[in-house]
Motif scaffolding. Sequence first.
Motif, PDB file in Angstrom:
ATOM      1  N   VAL A   2       0.852  -1.183   0.000  1.00 36.60           N
ATOM      2  CA  VAL A   2       0.000   0.000   0.000  1.00 36.60           C
ATOM      3  C   VAL A   2       0.888   1.233   0.000  1.00 36.60           C
ATOM      4  N   GLN A   3       0.538   2.178  -0.833  1.00 40.24           N
ATOM      5  CA  GLN A   3       1.236   3.459  -0.831  1.00 40.24           C
ATOM      6  C   GLN A   3       0.279   4.542  -0.366  1.00 40.24           C
ATOM      7  N   VAL A   4       0.759   5.430   0.491  1.00 40.20           N
ATOM      8  CA  VAL A   4      -0.057   6.545   0.966  1.00 40.20           C
ATOM      9  C   VAL A   4       0.742   7.834   0.836  1.00 40.20           C
ATOM     10  N   VAL A   5       0.053   8.883   0.398  1.00 40.91           N
ATOM     11  CA  VAL A   5       0.699  10.180   0.180  1.00 40.91           C
ATOM     12  C   VAL A   5      -0.178  11.261   0.796  1.00 40.91           C
ATOM     13  N   GLU A   6       0.410  12.023   1.736  1.00 43.58           N
ATOM     14  CA  GLU A   6      -0.333  13.097   2.389  1.00 43.58           C
ATOM     15  C   GLU A   6      -0.136  14.412   1.659  1.00 43.58           C
ATOM     16  N   SER A   7      -1.089  15.308   1.882  1.00 45.86           N
ATOM     17  CA  SER A   7      -0.961  16.681   1.404  1.00 45.86           C
ATOM     18  C   SER A   7      -1.859  17.567   2.258  1.00 45.86           C
ATOM     19  N   GLY A   8      -1.607  18.876   2.189  1.00 44.50           N
ATOM     20  CA  GLY A   8      -2.508  19.815   2.829  1.00 44.50           C
ATOM     21  C   GLY A   8      -2.005  20.494   4.077  1.00 44.50           C
ATOM     22  N   GLY A   9      -0.801  20.206   4.509  1.00 42.52           N
ATOM     23  CA  GLY A   9      -0.285  20.879   5.690  1.00 42.52           C
ATOM     24  C   GLY A   9       0.023  22.334   5.413  1.00 42.52           C
ATOM     25  N   GLY A  10       0.405  23.052   6.468  1.00 42.52           N
ATOM     26  CA  GLY A  10       0.756  24.461   6.300  1.00 42.52           C
ATOM     27  C   GLY A  10       0.775  25.191   7.617  1.00 42.52           C
ATOM     28  N   LEU A  11       0.789  26.512   7.510  1.00 43.13           N
ATOM     29  CA  LEU A  11       0.830  27.391   8.678  1.00 43.13           C
ATOM     30  C   LEU A  11      -0.536  28.048   8.847  1.00 43.13           C
ATOM     31  N   VAL A  12      -1.048  28.021  10.066  1.00 40.46           N
ATOM     32  CA  VAL A  12      -2.355  28.608  10.344  1.00 40.46           C
ATOM     33  C   VAL A  12      -2.329  29.233  11.728  1.00 40.46           C
ATOM     34  N   GLN A  13      -3.145  30.235  11.933  1.00 44.38           N
ATOM     35  CA  GLN A  13      -3.232  30.853  13.256  1.00 44.38           C
ATOM     36  C   GLN A  13      -4.125  30.018  14.171  1.00 44.38           C
ATOM     37  N   ALA A  14      -3.903  30.167  15.451  1.00 42.14           N
ATOM     38  CA  ALA A  14      -4.736  29.470  16.429  1.00 42.14           C
ATOM     39  C   ALA A  14      -6.211  29.825  16.195  1.00 42.14           C
ATOM     40  N   GLY A  15      -7.051  28.798  16.279  1.00 42.66           N
ATOM     41  CA  GLY A  15      -8.467  28.979  16.005  1.00 42.66           C
ATOM     42  C   GLY A  15      -8.841  28.718  14.565  1.00 42.66           C
ATOM     43  N   VAL A  62      -8.326  15.532  20.382  1.00 43.64           N
ATOM     44  CA  VAL A  62      -8.832  16.146  19.154  1.00 43.64           C
ATOM     45  C   VAL A  62     -10.331  15.948  18.980  1.00 43.64           C
ATOM     46  N   LYS A  63     -10.941  15.166  19.855  1.00 51.25           N
ATOM     47  CA  LYS A  63     -12.361  14.870  19.734  1.00 51.25           C
ATOM     48  C   LYS A  63     -13.168  16.166  19.771  1.00 51.25           C
ATOM     49  N   GLY A  64     -14.078  16.317  18.831  1.00 48.64           N
ATOM     50  CA  GLY A  64     -14.899  17.517  18.762  1.00 48.64           C
ATOM     51  C   GLY A  64     -14.291  18.623  17.924  1.00 48.64           C
ATOM     52  N   ARG A  65     -13.009  18.504  17.597  1.00 51.50           N
ATOM     53  CA  ARG A  65     -12.339  19.523  16.769  1.00 51.50           C
ATOM     54  C   ARG A  65     -11.929  18.967  15.408  1.00 51.50           C
ATOM     55  N   PHE A  66     -11.510  17.715  15.374  1.00 50.36           N
ATOM     56  CA  PHE A  66     -11.054  17.085  14.140  1.00 50.36           C
ATOM     57  C   PHE A  66     -12.108  16.095  13.650  1.00 50.36           C
ATOM     58  N   THR A  67     -12.187  15.956  12.332  1.00 48.23           N
ATOM     59  CA  THR A  67     -13.095  14.992  11.731  1.00 48.23           C
ATOM     60  C   THR A  67     -12.358  14.214  10.647  1.00 48.23           C
ATOM     61  N   ILE A  68     -12.388  12.898  10.757  1.00 50.96           N
ATOM     62  CA  ILE A  68     -11.807  12.045   9.728  1.00 50.96           C
ATOM     63  C   ILE A  68     -12.928  11.522   8.845  1.00 50.96           C
ATOM     64  N   SER A  69     -12.655  11.487   7.553  1.00 51.84           N
ATOM     65  CA  SER A  69     -13.650  10.987   6.603  1.00 51.84           C
ATOM     66  C   SER A  69     -12.916  10.337   5.434  1.00 51.84           C
ATOM     67  N   MET A  81      -9.397  19.665  10.323  1.00 52.74           N
ATOM     68  CA  MET A  81      -8.948  20.126  11.631  1.00 52.74           C
ATOM     69  C   MET A  81      -9.458  21.541  11.861  1.00 52.74           C
ATOM     70  N   ASN A  82     -10.310  21.683  12.864  1.00 49.80           N
ATOM     71  CA  ASN A  82     -10.890  22.979  13.214  1.00 49.80           C
ATOM     72  C   ASN A  82     -10.429  23.396  14.604  1.00 49.80           C
ATOM     73  N   SER A  83     -10.597  24.646  14.915  1.00 47.03           N
ATOM     74  CA  SER A  83     -10.228  25.184  16.235  1.00 47.03           C
ATOM     75  C   SER A  83      -8.814  24.771  16.611  1.00 47.03           C
ATOM     76  N   LEU A  84      -7.917  24.942  15.692  1.00 46.87           N
ATOM     77  CA  LEU A  84      -6.540  24.491  15.911  1.00 46.87           C
ATOM     78  C   LEU A  84      -5.866  25.268  17.033  1.00 46.87           C
ATOM     79  N   LYS A  85      -5.010  24.559  17.748  1.00 49.81           N
ATOM     80  CA  LYS A  85      -4.280  25.116  18.876  1.00 49.81           C
ATOM     81  C   LYS A  85      -2.783  25.000  18.601  1.00 49.81           C
ATOM     82  N   PRO A  86      -1.972  25.829  19.238  1.00 53.22           N
ATOM     83  CA  PRO A  86      -0.524  25.706  19.048  1.00 53.22           C
ATOM     84  C   PRO A  86      -0.003  24.303  19.372  1.00 53.22           C
ATOM     85  N   GLU A  87      -0.615  23.641  20.329  1.00 50.83           N
ATOM     86  CA  GLU A  87      -0.167  22.285  20.688  1.00 50.83           C
ATOM     87  C   GLU A  87      -0.510  21.244  19.640  1.00 50.83           C
TER      88      GLU A  87
END
Length: 120
Positions: A2-15, A62-69, A81-87
């Motif tokens: 199986v091969q898997v390739v991620e994308s979509g990371g970056g820099l975002v402000q808290a919240g 991450v429960k309540g903030r992140f959703t996997i689909s 990923m919503n309501s992101l925090k520095p942590e």
Amino acid sequence: QVQVVESGGGLVQAGGSLRLSCAASGRTFNDFFMGWFRQAPGKEREFVAAIRWITTYYADSVKGRFTISRDNAKNTVYLQMNSLKPEDTAVYYCAADFSLSTDWSVWDYWGQGTQVTVSS
């Protein structure tokens, strides 16, 4: 294999929000669990979320903030990923396996990782 390739990371402000994508190939997509893990500097890789068919699993942090689909037609898994925090800052990895575990060492197939940075 199986091969898997991620994308979509970056820099975002808290919240703020980001969506990660993971494209899988090589085996029948529905056969295995797809998961997201993350690793912050100096810390152990930790479980974030997983999905198989329509059943989802989340880490408490991450429960309540992140959703996997998943989109089976595209052989792709998403992590909204919503309501992101520095942590939440970490390298996020997509993984695939035929069994489910929160222990990263159990998972057989991994992507290269994508950086997510949340500024305060």
